[in-house]
Design a protein around this motif. Structure first.
Motif, PDB file in Angstrom:
ATOM      1  N   ARG A  51       0.820  -1.219   0.000  1.00  0.00           N
ATOM      2  CA  ARG A  51       0.000   0.000   0.000  1.00  0.00           C
ATOM      3  C   ARG A  51       0.844   1.255   0.000  1.00  0.00           C
ATOM      4  NH1 ARG A  51      -1.341   2.395   4.830  1.00  0.00           N
ATOM      5  NH2 ARG A  51      -0.044   1.689   6.543  1.00  0.00           N
ATOM      6  N   ASN A  52       2.167   1.095   0.137  1.00  0.00           N
ATOM      7  CA  ASN A  52       3.025   2.276   0.043  1.00  0.00           C
ATOM      8  C   ASN A  52       3.305   2.691  -1.401  1.00  0.00           C
ATOM      9  OD1 ASN A  52       3.415   3.258   2.622  1.00  0.00           O
ATOM     10  ND2 ASN A  52       4.893   1.640   3.106  1.00  0.00           N
ATOM     11  N   ILE A  53       2.937   1.828  -2.344  1.00  0.00           N
ATOM     12  CA  ILE A  53       3.109   2.223  -3.745  1.00  0.00           C
ATOM     13  C   ILE A  53       1.967   3.152  -4.137  1.00  0.00           C
ATOM     14  CG2 ILE A  53       2.987   1.387  -6.137  1.00  0.00           C
ATOM     15  CD1 ILE A  53       4.596  -1.029  -5.285  1.00  0.00           C
ATOM     16  N   VAL A  54       2.329   4.327  -4.635  1.00  0.00           N
ATOM     17  CA  VAL A  54       1.303   5.259  -5.110  1.00  0.00           C
ATOM     18  C   VAL A  54       1.635   5.702  -6.529  1.00  0.00           C
ATOM     19  CG1 VAL A  54       0.564   6.133  -2.855  1.00  0.00           C
ATOM     20  CG2 VAL A  54       2.492   7.205  -4.002  1.00  0.00           C
ATOM     21  N   ALA A  55       0.593   5.805  -7.343  1.00  0.00           N
ATOM     22  CA  ALA A  55       0.747   6.364  -8.685  1.00  0.00           C
ATOM     23  C   ALA A  55       0.283   7.812  -8.619  1.00  0.00           C
ATOM     24  CB  ALA A  55      -0.091   5.584  -9.686  1.00  0.00           C
TER      25      ALA A  55
END
Ligand SMILES: [Mg+2]
Lengths: 278, 338
Positions: free
Chosen positions: B44-48
């Motif tokens: 959930r730390n991946i953000v686009a």
């Protein structure tokens, strides 16, 4: 820490800023003196940061967008124990981490800044991360008023309001001067309060050299759902009579004689402060 | 509006691909978006982060599946990169997704300072790179991005050739400790790799071996080099094809090896001939004291010819036919010189 102690700190910070710049033969004198009271209150009363929180994900964040006033930041960080004050003697020297604009090589500095118009977008990102993580930290940036001509500030101002970043505070060092002269003559950005208001921010005005007033406004809870802009009315070169409100001191370096004169004025200010306290 | 996209491959090129057993995959852009979604579901730390570019970036499904992990900043590329840097500095793995032409020109100072100089774990994703936007014109072309980013310290520059390399590049970028630039286009790509393929940042992939000539290509020009090599093989010329998916740091050993072992070297890139892969290879070869017959194929320093991506590739000799002709020419000249 009492207001009296804080005022004495401000005088000492000014003295250290001038000595550092004179020793290095380079620096941004006027802007450092105009924002040093703001940094004093931030680091001594507001920010939840210390040398122990460097890696703490929940620490407050401060990004100095007006990176050129780094000497004030270095002096305050040294006083707060982020590094030994003696290290500052290497300011602007070969291989020194104390570059003329902030870098993360110096403990306590969050981001490398110096090109203007970068701090606010970065802080929007940090504040967004805080919201995504439901983290309680606050994010602060310090903007110069000349810097507001950079359009990226207004992109970020729009995004901050859109994302309801009430964990974000932008402090404007509103000294009304920039390198060329009066900001209103270079490219007028007034009325700056109305601009931020119309972008959806909460706006507060404060005397940027009144430590008690700064404390109050910086500690006050945010208006829910709105980022806060604190317009700190300041005087460029504040604290040294012949530097106050003179654009050439933007990056003027005091000569030996000027330094002596300035330090004598600050010495006198210490005396006056002690008297006022008594 | 989107310009019509004629096939990048001539009937002969398609027949050659068929003979090689290559199958047409999807655009690398789609492979990127699917991979990012897959990674983000588990982290959930991946953000686009997008600048009104979620549609162009094929990230609509991402936004629907993980709305909290897609951050829209509007049409504001400087803000896109600054915000992505701030997100990364605060512990997110941010992917700033925007057309390469805007991302690496308008926001170049943010890439240089906020991302590279501050050294945050942000990934810059330049979509529809090179002349992918074809007939939309030069405002939408990015022929400078490799040159600009090669000159900026602390960023890995990746231009994957096919869907496999794209997936691997996205995964590698997600795990990278330092800034990464990913560059790809939106035309469907043939798969170029076998089942035992390996992808490693900084390591060229030898797609075909040979010592008559080496094509050192990057990104979506690699497939055309493979087809050209196949065409030349019909005439008994054995060409090596390197997929130089990592433009920085470059695989120095692979370049030197090619320059030593092959009779000539041709570099191919969907970029200006100035400052990109070709000049990087030229510098390595000269520094190594070698001087093989050498040619840089890319977009010359002129007002780019108008037309679709396919038209532009054909015009500048970046298709199978053009590359095969260039190879024959350079080898013939080399023989005359001997
Ligand atoms: Mg000012």
């Amino acid at each position: 820490m009492t207001d009296h102690e804080l005022r004495l700190k401000s005088i000492r910070y000014r003295r250290d800023v001038l000595r550092s710049i004179a020793r290095a033969g380079a620096g941004h004198t006027g802007g450092s003196l105009s924002c040093v009271d703001i940094l004093n209150v931030l680091y001594n009363r507001v920010l939840r940061v210390s040398p122990q929180t460097l890696e703490d994900p929940l620490r407050d964040r401060y990004v100095q967008s007006k990176g050129h006033s780094v000497e004030a930041l270095y002096v305050v960080l040294a006083d707060r124990g982020f590094f030994p004050a003696a290290q500052l003697e290497t300011l602007c020297q070969y291989r020194s981490p104390f570059v003329g604009h902030p870098t993360r090589k110096v403990p306590g500095i969050e981001m490398n800044t110096g090109a203007l118009g970068h701090g606010l977008p970065i802080c929007v990102g940090m504040a967004l991360a805080g919201k995504l993580d439901d983290a309680p930290y606050r994010v602060f940036t310090l903007l110069g008023d000349g810097e507001l001509a950079e359009g990226s500030n207004w992109e970020a101002a729009m995004a901050a309001a859109h994302y309801k970043l009430d964990n974000l505070t932008a402090i404007l060092d509103h000294n009304t001067l920039q390198i060329t002269g009066h900001t209103r003559d270079v490219c007028c950005n007034e009325p700056v309060d109305e601009k931020f208001l119309s972008f959806g921010w909460a706006v507060r005005m404060v005397d940027g050299h009144d430590l008690a007033a700064l404390t109050e406004v910086l500690q006050a809870p945010a208006e829910p759902g709105k980022p806060t802009c604190i317009i700190a009315n300041t005087i460029k070169g504040r604290g040294v009579s012949f530097m106050e409100n003179v654009a050439k001191w933007h990056h003027g370096v005091p000569s030996d004689a000027e330094l002596e004169l300035a330090l004598a004025e600050l010495e006198q200010a210490v005396g006056e402060q002690a008297e006022a306290q008594a | 509006m989107s310009a019509p996209a004629p096939s990048m491959f001539s009937p002969d090129a398609r027949a050659t691909a068929e003979r090689l057993g290559l199958s047409l995959g999807k655009p690398n852009l789609e492979a990127f978006a699917e991979t990012l979604l897959e990674l983000a579901r588990h982290d959930r730390n991946i953000v686009a982060v997008t600048s009104d570019s979620r549609g162009s970036g094929k990230l609509v499904p991402f936004g629907q599946a993980l709305p909290r992990q897609l951050i829209e900043v509007g049409i504001a590329e400087q803000n896109l990169v600054g915000i992505s840097a701030g997100l990364a500095a605060a512990g997110k793995k941010s992917f700033a997704v925007s057309p390469a032409c805007f991302l690496t020109a308008r926001a170049l100072e943010q890439i240089k300072n906020d991302v590279c100089y501050s050294d945050v774990r942000a990934v810059m994703v330049g979509i529809s790179a090179g002349v992918s936007y074809g007939a939309l014109g030069s405002t939408h072309h990015s022929l400078h991005d490799l040159a600009a980013l090669r000159a900026i310290h602390n960023i890995t520059v990746l231009a994957p050739a096919d869907n496999f390399e794209t997936r691997e590049a996205v995964r590698a970028a997600a795990h990278a400790e330092h800034p990464v630039y990913l560059r790809f286009g939106k035309a469907p790509m043939y798969g170029l790799h076998g089942p035992d393929a390996e992808f490693k940042i900084g390591r060229a992939v030898t797609l075909r071996d040979g010592d008559d000539l080496a094509f050192i290509a990057t990104g979506e020009t690699v497939v055309h080099s493979v087809l050209a090599a196949a065409k030349l093989a019909e005439d008994g010329m054995n060409c090596r094809v390197l997929s130089m998916h990592t433009v920085k740091p470059l695989d120095v050993q692979a370049v030197i090896k090619a320059a030593k072992e092959c009779r000539a070297v041709i570099t191919v890139e969907e970029h200006s001939v100035h400052g990109g892969l070709g000049e990087a290879c030229a510098a390595i070869i000269l520094h190594a004291g070698l001087s093989p017959p050498f040619r840089i194929i890319g977009i010359p320093d002129e007002e780019t010819v108008t037309g679709s991506q396919a038209d532009i590739f054909r015009h500048y000799g970046m298709t199978m036919e053009g590359l095969a002709a260039a190879a024959r020419d350079i080898l013939r000249r080399a023989e005359v010189a001997v």
